[in-house]
Design a protein around this motif. Structure first.
Motif, short mmCIF file in Angstrom:
data_model
loop_
_atom_site.label_atom_id
_atom_site.label_comp_id
_atom_site.label_asym_id
_atom_site.label_seq_id
_atom_site.Cartn_x
_atom_site.Cartn_y
_atom_site.Cartn_z
N PRO A 1 0.82 -1.21 0.00
CA PRO A 1 0.00 0.00 0.00
C PRO A 1 0.85 1.26 0.00
O PRO A 1 0.66 2.16 -0.80
N CYS A 2 1.82 1.33 0.92
CA CYS A 2 2.74 2.48 0.90
C CYS A 2 4.17 1.99 1.06
O CYS A 2 4.99 2.14 0.19
N GLY A 3 4.43 1.35 2.20
CA GLY A 3 5.80 0.92 2.49
C GLY A 3 6.57 2.08 3.11
O GLY A 3 6.51 3.21 2.63
N LEU A 4 7.26 1.80 4.21
CA LEU A 4 8.10 2.83 4.84
C LEU A 4 9.58 2.49 4.70
O LEU A 4 10.43 3.37 4.68
N SER A 5 9.88 1.20 4.55
CA SER A 5 11.30 0.78 4.51
C SER A 5 12.05 1.43 3.37
O SER A 5 13.20 1.83 3.53
N GLN A 6 11.40 1.56 2.21
CA GLN A 6 12.11 2.19 1.08
C GLN A 6 12.35 3.67 1.35
O GLN A 6 13.35 4.24 0.89
N LEU A 7 11.45 4.31 2.13
CA LEU A 7 11.66 5.73 2.47
C LEU A 7 12.84 5.87 3.42
O LEU A 7 13.63 6.81 3.33
N MET A 8 12.96 4.91 4.35
CA MET A 8 14.09 4.93 5.29
C MET A 8 15.40 4.70 4.55
O MET A 8 16.40 5.38 4.79
N SER A 9 15.39 3.73 3.62
CA SER A 9 16.63 3.44 2.90
C SER A 9 17.04 4.62 2.02
O SER A 9 18.22 4.96 1.94
N LEU A 10 16.08 5.29 1.37
CA LEU A 10 16.40 6.49 0.57
C LEU A 10 17.04 7.55 1.47
O LEU A 10 18.04 8.18 1.11
N ARG A 11 16.46 7.74 2.64
CA ARG A 11 16.94 8.76 3.57
C ARG A 11 18.39 8.51 3.98
O ARG A 11 19.15 9.43 4.23
N TYR A 12 18.75 7.21 4.08
CA TYR A 12 20.10 6.84 4.53
C TYR A 12 21.04 6.52 3.37
O TYR A 12 22.11 5.95 3.58
N GLY A 13 20.61 6.87 2.14
CA GLY A 13 21.48 6.67 0.98
C GLY A 13 21.76 5.21 0.67
O GLY A 13 22.81 4.87 0.11
N THR A 14 20.82 4.34 1.04
CA THR A 14 20.93 2.92 0.72
C THR A 14 19.93 2.65 -0.40
O THR A 14 18.72 2.74 -0.17
N LEU A 15 20.42 2.38 -1.60
CA LEU A 15 19.56 2.43 -2.78
C LEU A 15 18.58 1.26 -2.83
O LEU A 15 18.99 0.10 -2.79
N PRO A 16 17.28 1.55 -2.91
CA PRO A 16 16.27 0.49 -2.91
C PRO A 16 16.20 -0.26 -4.24
O PRO A 16 16.31 0.35 -5.32
#
Length: 482
Positions: free
Chosen positions: A383-398
């Protein structure tokens, strides 16, 4: 000043089982305080941590007719970050060890009581909302009861409702006769164009039918749920309500998830200094998880519930093959025993290359987002997902599948135009996933400059709650004006 009331079954920091609690806890404090008085109401669970229970202030109590009996309704409140939170007390309903019980019928009775009580406390607390924002099936009967209450007095007329679907899979379904007995609602509501779905009563459906607007937690998910594959039996209703349906992506708490100030990670970093400081986190993570210490090898992270929905059957199918590559894989999460054991097996088979952490730790999740190079999230639906937002924030490419919120938040890398913030594949297919992982490996090893530019773009994205709050304000304005 417009009055907004959020109604939810959970909310951080008081009680949390999933992402719903983050939304309800974070969003109200980011509304424009000059224009909106936004408050929250939730059940007063016995399983809440004592530190929060001690902060609650008793207001009053009364008795409400429910399920053929007079039921006690206690009201407590507290204030946090400038937001008022109300708690509805009834030990008969809210004394369990967890917010949701294993018994679906009991959950339906408990949250039907909650829905009726939310409306019943309004005259008592002296807060008449212009709009009630309902979250998920547990609050689905609020728009229905509101419709019913309008017949009994002027007070409830003109209150608007918004129904937000966080995950359409959960709907609050039980047989019609029982639900009618519990809710005390007249026959009129238990027909196919209202509460009834496939001969049963469906609380979420009631909320969708009677709410003035319906939202989901990403634009793509709002489109997907109009189709049979994602619609969970309600795709026809979603299509019928499409003029009143929109998607607004969830935000992330940018104070909690900030690599520049995060005390849980080995070395803080930002978009200017990540080239120097992010590798320090990687080395510390390899050390902590017992992986071979090698700063040059690509480290892929996974932080998730280990379930089919999250695409673990694809990973299961390709894990052996992925482990032949020059990568390391670090997993954190719990879920389906078959996936827990699958990761344990590969951690044993490829010691030093795969780390299986079959538990959940908030602190370790921060270190994984900070220390990994890429983040794998091949969800069947999201539906949304938060993990990819966290990884973007920390420069870990999803590396994600193009579905729901993943499609809306991760822009796939284009090596010709030098754009993108991650990698994605469209079909739910294990070979397609593996090809995308290998494509990411190629860029990581052969085009390091492009990789680092992608990290810069990823870290510059704004998925803060402030962004989401502005979009919700626009939605509210369309219903209740300025």
């Amino acid at each position: 000043m417009k009055n907004i009331l959020f109604a939810s079954s959970e909310c951080v920091p008081f009680i949390k089982t999933g992402g719903l609690a983050d939304v309800v806890g974070s969003l109200p404090k980011d509304f424009d305080k000059e224009k909106y008085d936004c408050r929250v109401v939730l059940p007063k669970y016995m399983c809440m941590k004592q530190e929060w229970v001690e902060r609650l202030e008793y207001i009053t109590n009364f008795y409400m007719d429910f399920a053929g009996e007079d039921r006690y309704v206690g009201i407590f409140k507290t204030e946090l970050n400038g937001v008022t939170f109300y708690f509805i007390d009834n030990e008969f309903y809210f004394s369990g060890f967890a917010p949701y019980d294993g018994d679906p019928k009991w959950n339906i009775e408990k949250f039907s009581f909650f829905c009726k009580a939310v409306l019943s406390i309004l005259p008592v607390i002296g807060f008449r909302p212009d709009l009630i924002h309902c979250h998920d099936w547990q609050t689905g009967l609020i728009p229905v009861y509101l419709d019913n209450f309008r017949f009994f007095g002027e007070y409830y007329r003109g209150i608007k409702t918004v129904m937000t679907i966080h995950n359409l899979k959960f709907q609050g379904v039980w047989d019609t006769k029982t639900v009618q007995g519990i809710t005390g609602l007249p026959d009129y509501y238990f027909v196919p164009d209202k509460l009834e779905a496939y001969k049963d009563a469906n609380m979420l459906k009631g909320g969708i039918v009677y709410a003035d607007k319906v939202t989901t937690v990403s634009h793509s998910y709002a489109e997907e749920i109009k189709t049979p594959f994602y619609g969970e039996g309600l795709d026809g209703l979603m299509a019928a309500r499409s003029n009143d349906l929109c998607g607004i992506v969830n935000g992330l708490d940018y104070n909690d998830w900030n690599p520049d100030t995060d005390h849980r990670i080995a070395k803080t970093f930002n978009v200017e200094n990540f080239r120097k400081n992010k590798p320090v986190n990687k080395a510390a993570l390899q050390e902590e998880l017992g992986l071979d210490k090698d700063n040059h090898v690509m480290l892929i992270g996974i932080v998730s519930r280990l379930t089919d929905q999250k695409g673990f059957d694809l990973i299961d199918y390709m894990m052996d093959e992925m482990c032949q590559d020059a990568v390391q894989i670090a997993v954190l999460g719990t879920g389906d025993p078959k996936y827990e054991n699958m990761f344990r097996h590969f951690a044993w088979k490829y010691a030093g290359k795969v780390s299986a952490n079959i538990f959940y730790s908030d602190d370790l999740s921060h270190r994984l987002y900070a220390g990994c190079d890429a983040f794998l999230m091949p969800s069947l639906f999201e539906p949304c997902g938060l993990s990819q937002l966290m990884s973007l924030r920390y420069g870990t490419l999803p590396i994600v599948r193009e579905t729901g919120g993943l499609k809306d938040t991760v822009e796939p890398y284009n090596e010709f135009e030098k754009t993108g913030t991650g990698f994605s594949f469209s079909n739910y297919n294990a070979h397609e996933m593996l090809n995308t992982v290998r494509y990411a490996e190629r860029i990581y090893y052969d085009k390091k400059r492009d990789w680092n530019k992608m990290i810069e773009r990823a870290m510059a994205q704004d998925f803060s709650w402030m962004n989401s709050a502005r979009q919700y304000e626009d939605l509210y304005r369309s219903l209740i004006g300025e």
